[in-house]
Every structure is written in C-alpha cells, then in structure tokens.
Design a protein around this motif. Structure first.
Motif, PDB file in Angstrom:
ATOM      1  N   TYR A 222      -2.521  -3.799   5.045  1.00  0.00           N
ATOM      2  CA  TYR A 222      -3.274  -3.357   3.870  1.00  0.00           C
ATOM      3  C   TYR A 222      -3.367  -1.835   3.779  1.00  0.00           C
ATOM      4  O   TYR A 222      -3.773  -1.309   2.733  1.00  0.00           O
ATOM      5  N   VAL A 223      -3.023  -1.140   4.860  1.00  0.00           N
ATOM      6  CA  VAL A 223      -3.156   0.321   4.885  1.00  0.00           C
ATOM      7  C   VAL A 223      -2.327   0.964   3.773  1.00  0.00           C
ATOM      8  O   VAL A 223      -2.804   1.861   3.064  1.00  0.00           O
ATOM      9  N   GLY A 224      -1.080   0.506   3.609  1.00  0.00           N
ATOM     10  CA  GLY A 224      -0.199   1.088   2.594  1.00  0.00           C
ATOM     11  C   GLY A 224      -0.737   0.950   1.186  1.00  0.00           C
ATOM     12  O   GLY A 224      -0.896   1.942   0.465  1.00  0.00           O
ATOM     13  N   PRO A 225      -1.041  -0.286   0.711  1.00  0.00           N
ATOM     14  CA  PRO A 225      -1.584  -0.440  -0.646  1.00  0.00           C
ATOM     15  C   PRO A 225      -2.887   0.312  -0.868  1.00  0.00           C
ATOM     16  O   PRO A 225      -3.105   0.889  -1.939  1.00  0.00           O
ATOM     17  N   LEU A 226      -3.767   0.330   0.138  1.00  0.00           N
ATOM     18  CA  LEU A 226      -5.025   1.059   0.001  1.00  0.00           C
ATOM     19  C   LEU A 226      -4.782   2.558  -0.082  1.00  0.00           C
ATOM     20  O   LEU A 226      -5.424   3.258  -0.879  1.00  0.00           O
ATOM     21  N   ALA A 227      -3.843   3.055   0.719  1.00  0.00           N
ATOM     22  CA  ALA A 227      -3.541   4.489   0.715  1.00  0.00           C
ATOM     23  C   ALA A 227      -2.995   4.941  -0.634  1.00  0.00           C
ATOM     24  O   ALA A 227      -3.300   6.042  -1.103  1.00  0.00           O
ATOM     25  N   VAL A 228      -2.194   4.097  -1.271  1.00  0.00           N
ATOM     26  CA  VAL A 228      -1.660   4.424  -2.603  1.00  0.00           C
ATOM     27  C   VAL A 228      -2.795   4.578  -3.607  1.00  0.00           C
ATOM     28  O   VAL A 228      -2.835   5.539  -4.399  1.00  0.00           O
TER      29      VAL A 228
END
Length: 419
Positions: free
Chosen positions: A352-358
């Motif tokens: 989930y880190v990637g989608p949240l970071a975007v």
C-alpha cells in the motif's frame, strides 16, 4: 636454473577447462550468497502457516468450455518435457516469455495509443500461447516426475496473478485502447478485480470453482485480438456498421461485461457463506474482510487517476496501470497464501506504500514530478512483489526440503495423467 611458468606449459584445452571450472565455482558462490541473502530477509510465514501449507490439498470444481479439447494437446505436449525439468521451471520460463513480449508491446505502442510492427503483435500472441501451454502442463509434469508439492500450486497461482496484469494491459495496447484512457482504466481494474474475486471465493469455500468461460477462454480471446492486430492493427479504430462505435470500444465493453459477470458469480458464492465454522472462511475469519485489500487499491487508484494535475493516466496510461497491477498481484498472492495456509489476512501490507505515496505527493502539489514518481512507484512495487514471492518460496522449500527449480531425487515417468 630458471623455473618455467606453469601457465605457459598448459595447452589451450587445459586453460579452457580451468576457466570453465573457475566460472562454475564463481556461479556456485553467487548462488550460495543469494540464498543466504534471501534467508536473512524478515520471516513471512509462521510455523503454523508452514505446517498447514504442507497439509494443503488442491481442490477444484468445474470444467471450462475449451478444457476437454485442450487436455489432449497438453497430454501430448508434456511428453516432450525432459524428466529433469522441474514443474516450476516450466512455469517460470513460460511466464518470462509472456512478460517479455507483453512489455515489448507496451513500449512500442506508446502507452496503448499507437500501432506498432506486425511481428510484435505476433510475438505477443506466441508468448501468451506458450505461457498458457507451459502453465497447463506443469501439474502433469509434477505427477509424471513424482514431484508434487503444495509449492507447485502456490507457484502456479502466483505466476497467474502476475500474468493477468501484463496480459490485460497488453491486450488493451493491441487495440490501442489508450486513446480512451478511462475506458482502459475501467477494463483493467475490472479484470484485476475478477481475478481477485475468484481467489476470494476460494478463500471462503475452500475450493477453486471454474465457469464454462474462464481463464483458458479469456487467454484465447486475447490471442485472437493479437492475431487480428497482426493482420491489420488499424482494424480497431474502424466503426461497427450501424452501431457507429469503434471495435476497440467493443473489446473494452466485452472485457468489462465478462469480468463483471465473473465477479458477480464469485461474490454470489461468497455471500452464501464459507466452509468454516458459522459459515466463516477457511481460516475461521469473516468472509467480507478480503474486500478490504482490493477495495483500498481500487479507491486509491481511482483517486490518483482523477486528481492528477499532470494527467498521468492520459499521458502514461500503460505505466500507470502497470504500477497498480503489481500491487494487485501482491495482494492476490497474499490471499492465495492465506487460503492455502488457512490463516487470516493482515489489514496492512507494504504494497500500500506506493498508492498512498502517490496520493500524498498529489496532496502536497507534486513535490516530485508524477511521471518520475511513477517510475519510483513501479520499482518499489516490483521489489516488494519479488521480495515477498521469493521469501515465501524459500521458506516453503526449506520446510519441505525441496528445491523450487530443480527436482531433488532421480525421477521415473508415471502414466498418471489426471487433470
């Protein structure tokens, strides 16, 4: 008295043998170092999960429309596989061919917006056909070489989750669906959800259930699209007589309709209750909880696509969807492991880190260019997916005392061709 240099006294053949020996030693050392590096990674599976994975037995129900015809071909094809070829090795070779040709198509079509050379479409069709064939015979090879294990099923479904991402996006590229980015977004997300829903139903009922039109039929449909593009890539921009809609829009609508129907059927089965106590899942947990991972992914993907000030979905359609596709593959693999080990799903996952970071980057008015950020997102998601899959395979291999890509004991062929 001068001593002669031993290297000068050696013949060319002796030097060659010496170089080969040194190369083998370095290769073995590299393999040993890589295995040790993987073993030092944080543990993924608990002792209880490993024990339950060892006890797991494959269960399925239903026969697809094409399976009775394809079984004869697959039985014939497996006889050409050497007995030393491990089933997982066969699967990973097919996956590599499938991914390689799909990525080439994504690159050459410029985000699914342009046509490319005919031979690339043909190679993509061939890559998918080879993957389908090799993926279908790995179980037969396992029984033929007496090397069946729970790792085989886990590896097979894991590869399918990765293939589903690349095949879906590549199919959209083949008919240049990127000129309608939101339609392509919807088609891909529906496809991802349908694959996840099939394993969600399996997690609840304990049995993978196939419909009359399933993976095999979908793969042949994609191969058909690739072959039409091979003949005439411009075909998809033409309009259907009387309906006045382009053929590529029809393809998207068929993808959305078929995956929505598949998802509906699987969710209907989920709503009927699970095989656990009080109609719970195989792990004795809520049958609704698996909606959380896929729900949060679809929500974050939609938010990031809709609120992008640089129109990243429109400008970099394939790259954008590939990033979220890798996250989908990771959460699907977690669901597969949870089903086979009869264990609950965790609410949080590193994917989930990637989608949240975007979304955070968008909220703070693009601290980093979205196109650049997408590449970081892609690399992180790829690393996170590979780290999880490799670690799960290593832990299960160590527990079962087997090799992933090598058959440990000598094997003799058997005549059991049970599907």
């Amino acid at each position: 008295m001068a001593t002669s240099n031993p290297n000068l006294d050696k013949s060319p053949s002796a030097l060659l043998r010496n170089n080969v020996r040194q190369l083998k030693e370095k290769t073995e050392k590299l393999k040993t170092d890589a295995k040790e590096a993987v073993r030092r990674m944080p543990i993924v599976l608990t002792e209880q999960q490993l024990k339950r994975l060892k006890e797991h037995k494959y269960a399925s129900e239903g026969i697809t429309l094409f399976d009775p015809f394809m079984q004869e071909f697959w039985k014939w094809l497996v006889e050409f596989c050497p007995l030393w070829a491990a089933p997982n090795l066969i699967t990973i070779v097919g996956l590599a061919l499938n991914i390689g040709t799909s990525v080439l198509l994504m690159i050459e079509t410029n985000g699914a917006k342009e046509q490319c050379s005919r031979w690339i479409y043909f190679l993509t069709a061939l890559g998918l056909f080879l993957y389908q064939s090799l993926d279908a015979i790995d179980g037969k090879q396992a029984r033929r070489t007496n090397s069946q294990s729970p790792l085989g099923e886990l590896f097979d479904h894991g590869c399918d989750s990765v293939s589903a991402v690349f095949v879906t996006i590549a199919c959209c590229c083949a008919c240049q669906l990127g000129v309608y980015p939101w339609l392509m977004f919807l088609a891909c997300m529906c496809s991802f959800f349908a694959f996840y829903a099939a394993h969600w139903q399996t997690y609840v009922s304990g049995k993978l259930k196939f419909g009359k039109l399933d993976c095999t039929e979908a793969q042949f449909s994609f191969i058909g699209i690739y072959m039409i593009s091979t003949v005439s890539a411009a075909f998809w921009s033409k309009s259907i007589p009387y309906l006045q809609i382009e053929f590529r829009i029809l393809v998207a609508l068929l993808m959305i309709g078929s995956t929505a129907w598949s998802s509906f059927n699987n969710l209907r089965l989920v709503s009927q209750g699970g095989c656990g106590r009080n109609f719970s899942s195989v792990a004795g947990t809520s049958i609704i909880f698996p909606a959380w991972p896929i729900g949060i992914l679809c929500f974050l993907a939609t938010v990031a696509s809709n609120y992008s000030t640089s129109h990243v979905l429109e400008e970099h359609t394939s790259l954008h969807l590939l990033c979220y596709g890798l996250v989908f593959s990771k959460i699907t693999n977690r669901l597969i492991v949870a089903h086979m080990s009869r264990s609950p799903l965790n609410a949080w996952d590193s994917s989930y880190v990637g989608p949240l970071a975007v979304c955070i980057n968008q909220y703070f008015n693009l601290l980093i260019s979205e196109h650049v950020f997408l590449w970081f997102f892609l690399l992180y998601s790829l690393y996170d997916l590979l780290r999880y899959n490799i670690k799960v395979c290593q832990e299960l291999c160590d527990f079962l005392d087997i090799h992933c890509f090598r058959i440990k004991p000598p094997t003799t062929p058997t005549t059991d061709q049970h599907h």
